[in-house]
Design a protein around this motif. Structure first.
Motif, PDB file in Angstrom:
ATOM      1  N   GLU A 243     -31.656  15.207  -4.999  1.00  0.00           N
ATOM      2  CA  GLU A 243     -31.078  14.238  -5.942  1.00  0.00           C
ATOM      3  C   GLU A 243     -31.375  12.812  -5.486  1.00  0.00           C
ATOM      4  O   GLU A 243     -31.742  11.942  -6.294  1.00  0.00           O
ATOM      5  CB  GLU A 243     -29.573  14.446  -6.054  1.00  0.00           C
ATOM      6  N   ILE A 244     -31.237  12.562  -4.186  1.00  0.00           N
ATOM      7  CA  ILE A 244     -31.497  11.224  -3.640  1.00  0.00           C
ATOM      8  C   ILE A 244     -32.955  10.839  -3.858  1.00  0.00           C
ATOM      9  O   ILE A 244     -33.271   9.710  -4.266  1.00  0.00           O
ATOM     10  CB  ILE A 244     -31.156  11.178  -2.134  1.00  0.00           C
ATOM     11  N   ALA A 245     -33.864  11.782  -3.595  1.00  0.00           N
ATOM     12  CA  ALA A 245     -35.298  11.502  -3.708  1.00  0.00           C
ATOM     13  C   ALA A 245     -35.713  11.168  -5.135  1.00  0.00           C
ATOM     14  O   ALA A 245     -36.697  10.462  -5.353  1.00  0.00           O
ATOM     15  CB  ALA A 245     -36.101  12.695  -3.197  1.00  0.00           C
ATOM     16  N   ALA A 246     -34.958  11.661  -6.134  1.00  0.00           N
ATOM     17  CA  ALA A 246     -35.318  11.440  -7.533  1.00  0.00           C
ATOM     18  C   ALA A 246     -34.895  10.066  -8.037  1.00  0.00           C
ATOM     19  O   ALA A 246     -35.300   9.652  -9.136  1.00  0.00           O
ATOM     20  CB  ALA A 246     -34.685  12.525  -8.405  1.00  0.00           C
ATOM     21  N   ASP A 249     -35.048   2.900  -5.870  1.00  0.00           N
ATOM     22  CA  ASP A 249     -34.495   2.317  -4.645  1.00  0.00           C
ATOM     23  C   ASP A 249     -33.074   1.801  -4.830  1.00  0.00           C
ATOM     24  O   ASP A 249     -32.196   2.026  -3.975  1.00  0.00           O
ATOM     25  CB  ASP A 249     -35.400   1.181  -4.155  1.00  0.00           C
ATOM     26  N   LEU A 250     -32.807   1.105  -5.945  1.00  0.00           N
ATOM     27  CA  LEU A 250     -31.494   0.515  -6.174  1.00  0.00           C
ATOM     28  C   LEU A 250     -30.430   1.594  -6.347  1.00  0.00           C
ATOM     29  O   LEU A 250     -29.366   1.550  -5.717  1.00  0.00           O
ATOM     30  CB  LEU A 250     -31.528  -0.396  -7.400  1.00  0.00           C
ATOM     31  N   ASP A 251     -30.737   2.588  -7.195  1.00  0.00           N
ATOM     32  CA  ASP A 251     -29.780   3.676  -7.422  1.00  0.00           C
ATOM     33  C   ASP A 251     -29.597   4.523  -6.169  1.00  0.00           C
ATOM     34  O   ASP A 251     -28.497   5.031  -5.914  1.00  0.00           O
ATOM     35  CB  ASP A 251     -30.248   4.558  -8.585  1.00  0.00           C
ATOM     36  N   ARG A 252     -30.674   4.671  -5.399  1.00  0.00           N
ATOM     37  CA  ARG A 252     -30.581   5.473  -4.173  1.00  0.00           C
ATOM     38  C   ARG A 252     -29.596   4.828  -3.191  1.00  0.00           C
ATOM     39  O   ARG A 252     -28.775   5.514  -2.582  1.00  0.00           O
ATOM     40  CB  ARG A 252     -31.963   5.613  -3.538  1.00  0.00           C
ATOM     41  N   LEU A 256     -26.146   6.593  -1.898  1.00  0.00           N
ATOM     42  CA  LEU A 256     -25.874   6.806  -0.477  1.00  0.00           C
ATOM     43  C   LEU A 256     -24.551   6.173  -0.077  1.00  0.00           C
ATOM     44  O   LEU A 256     -23.771   6.753   0.695  1.00  0.00           O
ATOM     45  CB  LEU A 256     -27.021   6.234   0.369  1.00  0.00           C
ATOM     46  N   GLU A 257     -24.281   4.981  -0.603  1.00  0.00           N
ATOM     47  CA  GLU A 257     -23.015   4.316  -0.299  1.00  0.00           C
ATOM     48  C   GLU A 257     -21.832   5.128  -0.807  1.00  0.00           C
ATOM     49  O   GLU A 257     -20.805   5.244  -0.136  1.00  0.00           O
ATOM     50  CB  GLU A 257     -23.005   2.917  -0.909  1.00  0.00           C
ATOM     51  N   ASP A 258     -21.983   5.707  -2.003  1.00  0.00           N
ATOM     52  CA  ASP A 258     -20.914   6.540  -2.562  1.00  0.00           C
ATOM     53  C   ASP A 258     -20.641   7.757  -1.690  1.00  0.00           C
ATOM     54  O   ASP A 258     -19.507   8.245  -1.604  1.00  0.00           O
ATOM     55  CB  ASP A 258     -21.278   6.993  -3.984  1.00  0.00           C
ATOM     56  N   LEU A 259     -21.712   8.263  -1.056  1.00  0.00           N
ATOM     57  CA  LEU A 259     -21.575   9.438  -0.198  1.00  0.00           C
ATOM     58  C   LEU A 259     -21.150   9.059   1.220  1.00  0.00           C
ATOM     59  O   LEU A 259     -20.907   9.941   2.059  1.00  0.00           O
ATOM     60  CB  LEU A 259     -22.900  10.205  -0.141  1.00  0.00           C
ATOM     61  N   GLY A 260     -21.091   7.760   1.502  1.00  0.00           N
ATOM     62  CA  GLY A 260     -20.741   7.311   2.847  1.00  0.00           C
ATOM     63  C   GLY A 260     -21.873   7.490   3.838  1.00  0.00           C
ATOM     64  O   GLY A 260     -21.637   7.650   5.043  1.00  0.00           O
ATOM     65  N   LEU A 261     -23.118   7.447   3.358  1.00  0.00           N
ATOM     66  CA  LEU A 261     -24.288   7.652   4.207  1.00  0.00           C
ATOM     67  C   LEU A 261     -25.091   6.363   4.345  1.00  0.00           C
ATOM     68  O   LEU A 261     -25.175   5.565   3.414  1.00  0.00           O
ATOM     69  CB  LEU A 261     -25.195   8.747   3.618  1.00  0.00           C
ATOM     70  N   GLU A 262     -25.682   6.161   5.508  1.00  0.00           N
ATOM     71  CA  GLU A 262     -26.519   4.984   5.736  1.00  0.00           C
ATOM     72  C   GLU A 262     -27.965   5.226   5.325  1.00  0.00           C
ATOM     73  O   GLU A 262     -28.693   4.283   5.004  1.00  0.00           O
ATOM     74  CB  GLU A 262     -26.472   4.582   7.210  1.00  0.00           C
ATOM     75  N   GLU A 263     -28.382   6.490   5.330  1.00  0.00           N
ATOM     76  CA  GLU A 263     -29.771   6.821   5.016  1.00  0.00           C
ATOM     77  C   GLU A 263     -29.846   8.276   4.573  1.00  0.00           C
ATOM     78  O   GLU A 263     -28.930   9.060   4.829  1.00  0.00           O
ATOM     79  CB  GLU A 263     -30.659   6.616   6.247  1.00  0.00           C
TER      80      GLU A 263
END
Length: 363
Positions: A243-246, A249-252, A256-263
């Motif tokens: 899902e992230i790969a699809a 850059d802006l939406d990704r 990631l922020e919504d998921l609490g992830l840095e990368e």
């Protein structure tokens, strides 16, 4: 210098989903065994923010990241070394890779079929590793046959190889991976030439559910298996990564922020591969191009020059070298030169990760 990583695992553990996320490809990833018929290959950019920092200072016409090639083969099953499932022809596809990424299912989902009708990471690993070891036994038996014939004619070198291959055969017979075998450098070189599957470094990719955490019992079981052999473990959710790969850059970034992830977790997979293979990066930076180059740790300046072009190594004179931190702190090459931080290194200089290099040569 290219590096290749083979993706293995049982059917339906998320290999092709992971491959799609890594390569942003669209290979089949269906809920039934053997939906991957042919091995898929894809080039993946190595995430390295240093390259973009360098490019911001140099303003080159193009920016070229380092890449790793991933090979996704059909799911392995018990009997693969004898041709079961899609069999040993796909095992042959990963003989030439530098490392193996072993995807292991660690999530529950009644909608996703498991070939053994249960989720047991350790049992899955053992199934795959037994097949890799059996394939290696067939390889080593062929090597033994060739050396035994030559040794009978009094060839001392072939006798030495025969005795080495006998030791490897006995080791494999115990169910142990060749990468964990104590060998001196010369013997390790001879064994490496056989391209044995269990001699390749391995990273276990635990494919977890969206709600799973690192204290998952299955993860702990996987860790207890991997750590004694020095294998890396990376936790990812292949479904989330796809899902992230699809996304753009802006939406990704927002996702990631919504998921609490840095990368993305896939960045961790690639970095684990670098650590596993003992790789590092040096950079070249000019108006035409800023480029990241992947090399083995411990490589000399002359050898690094040869990665760019064999003529560079053959006619090596010197390497103008700037440490990455100095390059950034002083605003690029000119600032580093004026501050006396540009060094002239000879062919025996051992690279440090992040060095910015400019090679002088004459042929």
């Amino acid at each position: 210098m290219g590096f290749r990583c083979g993706i293995v695992g049982l059917p339906n553990v998320g290999k092709s989903t992971l491959f799609n996320a890594l390569t942003r490809a669209s290979v089949q990833a269906e809920n039934y065994p053997f939906c991957t018929i042919k091995p898929n290959t894809g080039m993946v950019e190595v995430p390295d923010p240093r390259l973009h920092t360098i490019a911001g200072l140099v303003k080159p016409a193009r920016v070229v990241p380092a890449v790793i090639e991933f090979v996704d083969i059909a799911g392995l099953v018990a009997g693969a070394s004898r041709g079961e499932g899609l069999g040993n022809r796909f095992l042959a596809q990963i003989r030439e890779v530098d490392a193996i990424a072993h995807v292991v299912r660690c999530f529950e989902d009644t909608d996703v079929t498991h070939v053994a009708d249960r989720v047991d990471p350790l049992a899955d690993i053992q199934t795959v590793e037994i097949e890799l070891a059996l394939a290696d036994l067939a390889t080593i038996e062929g090597a033994l046959y060739r050396t035994e014939k030559a040794a009978k004619n009094g060839d001392k070198e072939q006798r030495r190889l025969m005795e080495l291959f006998q030791r490897v055969h006995e080791w494999l017979d115990t169910g142990s991976a060749v990468r964990n075998m104590a060998l001196d450098q010369a013997d390790r070189f001879e064994v490496k030439a056989l391209c044995l599957l269990t001699n390749k470094p391995v990273v276990y990719i635990a494919n977890v559910g969206e709600e799973d955490s690192s204290d998952n019992t299955r993860i702990e079981t996987l860790r207890s298996h991997a750590e004694p052999g020095g294998a890396e473990i990376v936790l990812v959710s292949a479904r989330i990564e796809q899902e992230i790969a699809a996304l753009d850059d802006l939406d990704r970034t927002a996702f990631l922020e919504d998921l609490g992830l840095e990368e993305p977790g896939l960045n961790r997979v690639i970095r684990a591969g670098y650590r596993l293979l003992g790789l590092q990066t040096f950079f070249t930076a000019a108006e035409k191009e800023a480029k990241a180059w992947t090399v083995r740790s411990g490589i000399s300046a002359a050898q690094a020059a040869g990665v760019i072009h064999t003529d560079f190594e053959r006619g090596f004179i010197r390497a103008e070298t700037i440490a990455y931190d100095d390059f950034v702190r002083l605003g690029g090459e000119q600032g580093a030169r004026e501050a006396g931080r540009l060094r002239l290194e000879g062919k025996e200089y051992v690279l440090t990760d992040g060095d910015i290099m400019n090679f002088r040569f004459n042929v």
